[in-house]
Each structure stands twice: as C-alpha cells, then as structure tokens.
Design a protein around this motif. Structure first.
Motif, short mmCIF file in Angstrom:
data_model
loop_
_atom_site.label_atom_id
_atom_site.label_comp_id
_atom_site.label_asym_id
_atom_site.label_seq_id
_atom_site.Cartn_x
_atom_site.Cartn_y
_atom_site.Cartn_z
N TYR A 354 0.83 -1.19 0.00
CA TYR A 354 0.00 0.00 0.00
C TYR A 354 0.88 1.25 0.00
CZ TYR A 354 -3.97 2.85 1.68
OH TYR A 354 -4.96 3.77 1.83
N GLU A 369 -11.61 8.16 0.05
CA GLU A 369 -12.37 7.08 -0.58
C GLU A 369 -11.50 6.23 -1.48
OE1 GLU A 369 -16.36 7.84 -2.59
OE2 GLU A 369 -16.25 9.28 -0.92
N SER A 370 -10.72 6.91 -2.32
CA SER A 370 -9.88 6.13 -3.23
C SER A 370 -8.74 5.46 -2.45
CB SER A 370 -9.33 7.02 -4.34
OG SER A 370 -8.66 8.11 -3.80
N TYR A 372 -9.17 4.14 0.37
CA TYR A 372 -9.80 2.94 0.91
C TYR A 372 -9.85 1.84 -0.13
CZ TYR A 372 -13.34 -0.14 2.88
OH TYR A 372 -13.99 -1.23 3.34
N SER A 373 -10.25 2.21 -1.37
CA SER A 373 -10.36 1.18 -2.41
C SER A 373 -8.98 0.63 -2.76
CB SER A 373 -11.08 1.73 -3.64
OG SER A 373 -10.36 2.82 -4.16
N GLN A 376 -8.15 -1.89 -0.23
CA GLN A 376 -8.86 -3.14 -0.52
C GLN A 376 -8.11 -3.95 -1.56
OE1 GLN A 376 -11.19 -4.40 1.01
NE2 GLN A 376 -12.42 -2.84 2.03
N LYS A 377 -7.63 -3.24 -2.59
CA LYS A 377 -6.91 -3.91 -3.68
C LYS A 377 -5.65 -4.56 -3.14
CE LYS A 377 -7.59 -1.13 -7.34
NZ LYS A 377 -7.04 -0.04 -8.16
N GLN A 380 -6.32 -7.64 -1.27
CA GLN A 380 -6.64 -8.75 -2.18
C GLN A 380 -5.37 -9.41 -2.71
OE1 GLN A 380 -9.32 -7.34 -5.15
NE2 GLN A 380 -11.02 -7.35 -3.68
N GLU A 399 -12.28 3.62 6.06
CA GLU A 399 -13.72 3.45 5.79
C GLU A 399 -14.51 4.68 6.20
OE1 GLU A 399 -15.59 -0.97 6.35
OE2 GLU A 399 -14.67 0.00 8.07
#
Lengths: 706, 360
Positions: A354, A369-370, A372-373, A376-377, A380, A399
């Motif tokens: 990250y 927001e971005s 956060y995404s 998430q990536k 994964q 979040e």
C-alpha cells in the motif's frame, strides 16, 4: 472452573472467544455452597469460596485472582506514567474548548475558527504522543559499525503507532497535503510491529543484518538484492543507499576492473538519493529532494522518471558482466518506475504494498475514498491470515467509520485510548462530533464521548495510585461526572493524613464543601475511636460538628476524672490550645475554654484586694453555671473554688438574681445526690454546706444592698 | 506580594522508580565521590515495603540499588544520620514500629538492624522520627500523644517515654534543636519545646494569638537551623509558614498563609506545606539581616506536590518564593552541600534530582 464437574457457571462454547476464564485453584471438595467476590489490592479480585459446614474439612478458602490484561507491551508502572502525563494536555485542551465555545458566539469565519482549534488539537496530540514512547535503548556506540544498516531508535509500541496513525488522519490538518508521505514515515517507524504475525521487510532486514558478517561476497547473495529492493519499495532510501555502498565493486582492489558495474551502482544510488518527495522537508539525514508545491513536484517527478528511463535504456548494462548486479539494479529501476509486479514481489505485508503505491505509482494525495479502495486492492493481492491490531484500526479510519475506529480503540488499546482519542476523532469532523457528543436516551442522557470518559475515570478510581487524577476526567463530564466524583471522594480512606489532606484539597478545588465536611467528620470519629483524641477533636471542629463534639465532651470528662483540680488541669491545656479562639465551634468542649478563663481570673484575685478582678471572675463563674454544657459534676468544685468570691469582704459580688441561680444549682445538686448514678467529688464532705452557707450569707447581704 | 524570581533556573532530572516512594533521604556523605540515598519504597501490587540504599550517579543522573531491607509495614517517616563512621537510618512505620538500620558508610551495605516492635512505643502510626545530628538519640512522636526518646546502641536500644498526653494532644512533627532540646508540632498549629534537663512536660508552649480570621491547622514540618537555635520554623496547613522565636514567644512571625494577606510582606499560598527546609547558605544577600535564612518548601497541591524556594526572609518578613516544578515529589535537602535536593515524583513513582545553583 469451566467445563468440569465443579463449574459453578456454565460457559457455553459459543461464548468462549469473548469470555476470559481464570481458573481458580481453591482445592476444596465439592459441593461449594457460597461464593463471595470483592476487589482486592490493585487489579486483583478476592474470591472467598465456602463449603457447607462439615467436620474434618476446611470450611472455605480465599483466593486472589490477578486480572492482568495480558498486554505485556506496557507495564502497569508505565501505564500509570502515561495516565499522569496525559492529565495536563487533556486539561489544557478542555479549558481551551470552553474558552473557544464562549468565543464562538462572537462572529468569526468558520474556517478560521476551525484552523485555530486544529492547532490546539495537534499540540495536544503531540504532547500525548511524546508520552507513549517505548523504553529507551542504550546509546549508540561511538564508532559506527560500517555494516550496521539500521539505526536503532526507540522500541516502538502499538499504542504509539495507533495514536500517531490517528494523528495523521484526524488531527494534523496542515500536513493533509502530504499525507502519503506521512504514512511512509509512519511505516518506517512501526513496520517492525507487523512482524509479530507475518514476515515484513523489517524482519527481513533484521535477519539479513545478522548474517551480513558471514557473507563473503555480498553481491552474490540473492538476499542482498532482495532486501535492497524491498527497502526501496517502502522508501527507506538511506538504508538502500547504505547497502548499495556495501557492494563489492566499491572495494579499492576491485574498483579498477569493475568500473562499469560500479558506475551503474553509483548512478542508481544517486537517482535514489535525488528522488522527489512531496513534503515540506525531511528529517536530517533522510535522502530525497523535497517539494512543497505540487507543480514543482510534478516537474521534478517527470524529470526524475525520465532520468530513470534513460538509465534503463543505457548501453552500459551490456558492459556490466555481473549478472546478479545487473538484474538487481534493473529490478530496482522497475520499482522506481512503479512496476506493479516488482512492487508486489518486493513487499511482504499488504500495508507495505500500500505504501509503495503512494511512493511510486500514485505519488499525489487522493481522497480518503480512493485510499480505501486502494487498500482493498492491496489486501486482495496480499491476503492476511489473521487480523492485526493496527490494520483493523487503519481500515476503520479509511472506511470513515467512526464507530469502527472507536470500537477498535476500545478493544485493542483500552479505556485510556478511547477517552483521549475522542478528541482526535472529533477534530474537524462535524459528523463525528455529532456522533460522539450527541446525548443519547439509551445511555441515560449522556453522549458516547462522555460515557468513555466516565469509563476511563472509573478505571483510574479503582487504583490507589491513580484515583487522584480521576476528578479531572469526571469534572469534564457535564451530566454524571459530579455525582461520581462525590462518590469517589467519599470512598477514600481517612486513615492516612496525607490522603485525607489531598482528599479535602480536591473537595475545596471543586467546591464540594458538604463532602469535605462529611469526610472530616468521618476522620474525626475514626481518630477519636482509636484514642487519638486531639486529632479527633481537630477534625470534628474543622467539620463544625457541634453535635459530635458535645458527645465527645461528655465521654472526655468521664474518662479523665471527677474533679478538675489545678494538678489535673494541666493536661487539658493542650486541648484548650487546640480549640482555638472563641469564634470556633467547640460543642461541649466549650466548657474547658470558659473554665480556663475563670481560673485565669480567679488567679488574678490574690488576697482579696482587687474588687475589679473579683468581679470579672464572678462574671465568668455565672457564665459557666448558666451554660448547659457545663457538666453537673463540676458544679460543686467550681463553687467551692470560688468560695472567696462568695465571701468577699468589701461588698457582695453577686446580686440577688445571680445568687438565686447558684442556690438553685446547689439545690439541684442535692437532689441529684440521691440518684444512684451520682458520682461523689473528691472534695471534703463539708464542701456543700460551706458553699450553701456562703451563698446564703451573700444573698442576705445582696438583699440588704438593694 | 513579595515574590521575585530566582536568578537561575534550577536543573531538574527525573529518576523514575517503579514502586511507590514513601520517603527519601540523602545519606550523610563520607567522601566527595560517593553519594547515597535511602528510599522507602512500597510495591502496591505485592503489598510489600522495603528500605533501599541507592548509590547516586550524577552523569547521567541515575540511582543504582546497593542494598535493601524488607520492612514489615509502610514507612511513615525516615531519617538518616552519621555517628562514628557509621550511618544510622531511622524509620518509623504506619503499624507503629521503629527500625534502626546501620550501614557501612563506605559502601553503603546494610550491616545490622534493631527495632522496637509495634505497640511498644506507639499505638497506631508513628508520625515522625528525628535523629540527632551526629548523635545516637532519636525522638519519635505520634498522634496517640506519646513522645519517646530512643538511645541507639550498636545492638541494643534504650527507650523511655518523655510524655504521654493520653491522646489529648496529637503530635505530627518533631525536630532536634540541640543535644538536649527538641521541638514538636501538632494539631491546631501547636508547637512544644522540650528540654531533657527539665522532664515532666514541655518547657514552652506556643500559644498562637491567631486573629479571628486565622484558621488553625496542622504542623507538617519543623525546621530549626543550627545557627538559629532559638527560632523554630514551622510549616503546615493552608500554606502557613511561621517562625516562633523562643525569645519573643508570644509573637509568631507569619511568613506565608492562605486567604487574605494582611500586609504586602506575606505570601499567599493555599496548599499544604508538607516539608520544609531552611538553609542559611542558600542565599547570602540578606547576610546582615536577623533572619537570613533561605528555605525550601514542598507544597501539596490537589494533584501533585510542588516545590517552592523561598529565597530568603529577613526581619522585614519578606518571603520570596518561586514554584519550580509542577510535578509531585518528596524532598531531602542537605545543608551546606551545594544545594542538592533529591525529589520524588510521588504518585508516578518518579524520583527527581534537583540542583539549585548557590548564589554567592
């Protein structure tokens, strides 16, 4: 005692995770008839286990259970130190808040108001953060080990890491523009904390450091290149450059025939140390070129990338015959160019991946927001097997879910963290402020913020060494703080003077006069009961408890004897001194003071000459006899002592009315003699008749006079 | 208010301890190089008390434990003195016992201990003990109204009762003035002066003619400077500090107190004065004044203890003071020792070392 036959409370298997079970080894045979649980010293519970009465076996046993939280990171003493240290920043912020809310009535541009407040919050946050440092490590050696890649600093703690993370996201509004860079720094400080659950770049570096002395040709070791590219991926530029310079081609004897190779390494090292960073300035010794404004940075960034690309396509690579060096350096260039695969390879934990995104792929601030995404990536592509104390909090923050953040703080870091972090959460976020400061019906009319503050105050109150700072937190709670404070102050022991004084001082500070007078009463009775009469009287007098002083006086006169002759009166001097001036409450002890005055006047009447002095003595005698607190058993000695006043030569000193009063008293005394509980005085038997005669004579003279 | 600032700011070092510090004292120094401090510690988790001798290392400031002795109860008062190459440490406990520890002055190892069990001299907590400077006599007082003298021998103790008020007077402080005289203080700002040559009771009693506004309190600490033996300085409740001169017994000199200040020569202070030290060497600017004493005050604030230094007060009743720290501590001050004070950051178990530059 879960599971087994002796279990008193069944613990179902579903609850196992959330219930902490402390096994008790009481060694008693079942059946157990009764259990009593109370708090013991510190964080211990005292459990008394009773069996039904039976012969030949112990009736019960008392065991202590230490409810340690198992968090060995911070010792109890350290925790107390943090608790004490955080009092003044907290109090300062509270007082600023109240002055701010009075200021905010004056029209002010909201943004200016906000900025000002944020400055206070960041100051508070920095103060708290400075308390959370781990144990200091021994000072670094004077001669630096050339092969030491790491500089050892403070031992990082989860608590500090979590606090700083919240500071970065919530409090530090000014550096919001370079938030990614702050996260890079944060990871550099706390990456080792992630090593507990899985391998990290930090743990790889530490392992490599251990082996470094045993490696002959460092560039031939595959781990060398691995570690370098990992450190580069998370932006530890100084470590990278330092390690590159350990490369064998730098050695003087090899420099001549490895010129090209060395040139390439040096070129990469220079590029790394020239990496543009979007931040105000970096700490001393850190590499990279800092740019404050985005356009400047953009320009530099493009230029830097162009340089890397140029080097990547350079012809020198063909001349470099060391395959490992060539591949290692090429991989580093790929990382710098933001090749996602290389970054993925180089990093271990998702949070490292990250951070590397911020450094090499998207070096600009983006919205939460971005962010956060992106997180998430990263999760994964690098899934974690178990939850981590810091990542849970981080996800909550990204979040933008205040409840989750609060829950994580509470679960992982305890009440101290929640009570103090609320200030960070609400800084600059109206939504969070509404959530945390809105009064809630289901909480009994208090807000979530106040609830957590009260919980923390309760924790402080429960320990003998921290209760005295709980009032700061309690008084900052508008709704229920004061009543809890009263309970806390009531509950303190009165046995030790120091504690008592502190308690009274706290009462004075918060204007709780009724509490302090109750405490003083309790202390007075306690000391009195333990034979410390002087201190007992002092505290009751301080509490202005005339009632109890009256009762005490009766007991006191009983215990000391029937008469108060000149000899035995000496020991009363101390008490009379204690009683102090007229104006103060003395209850039944008032008698002592009046009696002392009477004695003083009587002594000033030598040889029956000064009528003036004798009159004063008579006045104080009448005062004494009129006073209901003068015990009956002292009446006769008093009158007997003043015989010479009654038989005063020059003129009768008492008027008819006064003589009658005294005669009445003598009459009362004669009646009382018949009663069984009457105590005979040590005066000669004819004393009463002498007094009676003198009074009668005086009455006759007084009547004639009038 | 006559408050002036010290010309130099004192240096403060904190020496954290991981137990509750009940009391701390310097041991009398034998050489210029070794400094030892004795600490009465209480471990709240295991409920054990101990007396520890620590050697003090100035650079960097640290304390290293040398020897330790487990006390049966928490220590209420601690004093140290030196006699014939031997250091004596006197400690009293909240249970009522008295303990005397002998330590070797050179390496500060504990050699032996003699004690008076509880209920022998005092019932309940002992308020204060004081060891005679360079002597083997110890006075102990308590709230039970008993005043005792203990003669400390190498392996035995002789003790006798000087006075028993049967609880009518509770004593809270005691201080030797000379080898035969000592002063005691108690509730209601009472001060008693005792002379061993005149047994039977106090030879002088301080009768404070406090005005009506003045509330009486507790004397927490007494100090008598060796060069001003006729003056007894007492500090106690509500920030009160007063001097009681035996030559003018009816006129206490008020130096500091709470509430409305009667004149501009008094200092207002509302905290309890817990400990109190004077030193003639602390300040020399009032060299010729009758009272040329500097004093150190330890104040109790609701959350902490605070140190104030009264630079001096002279016959014009001037007290100058300066709060130095905002953290709590205990204090032990050694006269004529370059003004070094050992402080204790009490609730957080910190010990602080404090240097006051002598102003000469």
């Amino acid at each position: 005692m879960p599971g087994g036959d002796g279990a008193l409370v069944p613990v179902s298997n579903e609850n196992r995770g959330s219930v902490v079970v402390y096994p008790l080894h009481h060694g008693l045979n079942p059946p157990i008839a009764r259990l009593a649980i109370s708090w013991s010293r510190g964080n211990s519970l005292r459990v008394s286990v009773f069996r039904p009465p039976s012969e030949g076996e112990a009736g019960g046993k008392v065991v202590e259970v230490n409810l340690s939280n198992g968090d060995s990171e911070i010792s109890d003493a350290q925790r107390r130190r943090i608790a004490y240290g955080s009092v003044s920043p907290f109090a300062l912020l509270q007082s600023r808040r109240s002055s701010f809310s009075s200021l905010s009535k004056v029209p002010m541009t909201p943004s200016l108001y906000h900025l000002d407040w944020c400055e206070h919050v960041i100051e508070y946050s920095k103060d708290i953060s400075s308390l959370l440092g781990g144990p200091k490590l021994p000072p670094s050696p004077i001669i630096e080990d050339p092969k030491a890649i790491f500089k050892k600093g403070e031992e990082p703690t989860y608590l500090k890491a979590a606090w700083e993370m919240m500071e970065i996201f919530y409090a530090d509004k000014q550096s919001q523009a370079w938030l990614p860079e702050r996260l890079v720094d944060w990871l550099a400080d706390y990456d080792s904390l992630f090593s507990s659950t899985q391998a990290t770049i930090h743990s790889k570096l530490v392992d490599f450091q251990k082996d470094i002395v045993n490696i002959q040709v460092i560039e031939d070791d595959s781990r060398y290149w691995e570690v370098i590219s990992s450190a580069l991926a998370v932006g530890w530029l100084d470590v990278v450059v330092k390690m590159l310079r350990l490369h064998g081609s730098y050695q003087l004897d090899q420099l001549s025939y490895r010129e090209t190779e060395n040139g390439l390494i040096e070129a990469v090292a220079v590029l790394i140390s020239k990496m543009p960073r979007l931040r105000p300035e970096s700490a001393s010794g850190k590499l990279g070129e800092c740019f404050k404004s985005k356009p400047d940075f953009n320009k530099a960034w493009e230029k830097w990338r162009a340089q890397i690309t140029k080097l990547d396509c350079s012809a020198f690579w063909i001349h470099c015959d060391n395959l490992r060096t060539r591949e290692g350096l090429k991989n580093m260039l790929q990382i710098m160019l933001g090749n996602i695969e290389s970054l993925c390879m180089a990093t271990c934990h998702w949070i490292e991946l990250y951070i590397s995104h911020f450094l090499y792929i998207r070096p600009f601030t983006m919205g939460i927001e971005s962010m956060y995404s992106l997180a998430q990536k990263c999760i994964q592509s690098k899934p974690v097997s178990s939850a981590h104390r810091l990542t849970g909090l981080m996800i909550g923050i990204l979040e933008e879910n205040t409840e989750v953040v609060l829950a994580e703080c509470s679960r992982e870091y305890g009440p101290w963290m929640v009570a103090h972090a609320v200030e960070l959460l609400t800084a600059g976020s109206e939504q969070a402020e509404i959530l945390l400061y809105e009064e809630r019906y289901n909480l009994g009319g208090i807000s979530i913020g106040e609830l957590h503050r009260l919980i923390y105050a309760q924790v402080l109150s429960s320990h003998a060494l921290t209760w005295q700072i709980a009032p700061i937190y309690l008084t900052s709670c508008m709704k229920q703080g004061m009543s809890l404070l009263e309970i806390l102050l009531y509950r303190q022991s009165v046995q030790h003077n120091e504690l008592l004084l502190k308690n009274i001082e706290l009462c004075r500070l918060y204007g709780l006069d009724h509490i302090s007078s109750s405490i003083m009463k309790v202390a007075g009775v306690y000391h009195w009961k333990h034979g410390r009469k002087g201190s007992g009287i002092y505290w009751l007098q301080q509490a202005q408890d005339a009632n109890r002083l009256h009762i005490i006086a009766q007991q006191l006169f009983d215990s000391v004897g029937k008469s108060i002759s000149d000899e035995s009166f000496k020991q009363w001097e101390g008490v009379i001194e204690l009683l102090g001036s007229e104006s103060k409450t003395a209850g039944g002890l008032e008698f002592l003071r009046k009696y002392r005055d009477f004695k003083k006047f009587l002594q000033q009447v030598p040889g029956g000459k000064s009528t003036e002095a004798a009159r004063r003595a008579v006045d104080s005698l009448i005062l004494l006899m009129k006073n209901p607190s003068t015990p009956q058993r002292f009446w006769l000695p008093l009158l007997y002592d003043s015989l010479k006043l009654l038989n005063w030569q020059d003129c009768p000193l008492l008027n008819v009315c006064e003589t009658n009063l005294l005669l009445n008293k003598v009459q009362e005394l004669s009646l009382a003699r018949v009663r069984p509980d009457f105590k005979e005085s040590s005066l000669p038997p004819e004393a009463l008749s002498c007094v009676r005669l003198a009074l009668a004579t005086n009455l006759g003279r007084a009547i004639l006079d009038e | 208010m006559a408050v002036t600032a010290l010309s130099e700011r004192p240096e403060i070092y904190r020496l954290p301890q991981y137990k509750y510090v009940d009391a701390v004292r310097w041991l009398p120094p034998l050489s210029a190089f070794d400094r030892f401090a004795v600490l009465a510690l209480f471990d709240s988790d295991s409920d054990t008390s101990s007396i520890e001798i620590n050697s003090f290392k100035p650079n960097p400031a640290s304390l290293e434990p040398q020897s330790s002795w487990v006390s049966p109860s928490r220590v209420s008062s601690l004093k140290a003195s030196q006699f014939l190459q031997k250091t004596i440490i006197a400690a009293s406990t909240f249970a009522g016992s008295l303990h005397f520890l002998f330590s070797d002055s050179t390496d500060a190892s504990l050699e032996s201990e003699v004690s008076v069990p509880e209920n022998e001299l005092h019932h309940g907590p002992v308020s204060c003990v004081d060891l005679m400077d360079g002597g083997m006599e110890c006075v102990s007082v308590a709230e039970d109204g008993k005043v005792n003298l203990v003669s400390v021998g190498n392996s035995s103790l002789n003790y006798r009762r000087v006075f028993d008020s049967s609880g009518l007077v509770s004593y809270t402080a005691a201080r030797w003035a000379s080898p035969v005289e000592f002063a005691t203080g108690g509730y209601g700002f009472s001060l008693h002066w005792w002379d061993q040559r005149k047994p039977g009771g106090p030879v002088s009693q301080f009768k404070g003619n406090w005005d009506q506004k003045m509330t009486a309190g507790i004397v927490h600490s007494i100090d008598i400077h060796p060069s001003r033996k006729h003056t007894c300085l007492a500090g106690g409740s509500l920030g009160t500090v007063f001097a009681w001169d035996l030559r003018w017994q009816q006129q206490p000199i008020m130096l500091s107190r709470a509430g409305t200040v009667a004149s501009d020569t008094e200092v207002q202070s509302v905290s309890e004065i817990m400990e109190f030290f004077t030193d003639i060497y602390l300040l020399s600017s009032f060299k010729n004044a009758e009272f040329s004493l500097g004093c150190l005050l330890v104040l109790l604030h609701s959350y902490n203890w605070t140190l104030a230094i009264s630079e001096a007060f002279d016959k014009r009743k001037k007290l100058r003071r300066k709060p130095c720290t905002d953290f709590p501590f205990f204090i032990s001050y050694q006269k004529r020792s370059n003004g070094i004070v050992l402080l204790n950051w009490r609730p957080i178990l910190n010990l602080t070392f404090f240097v006051i530059p002598r102003q000469q």
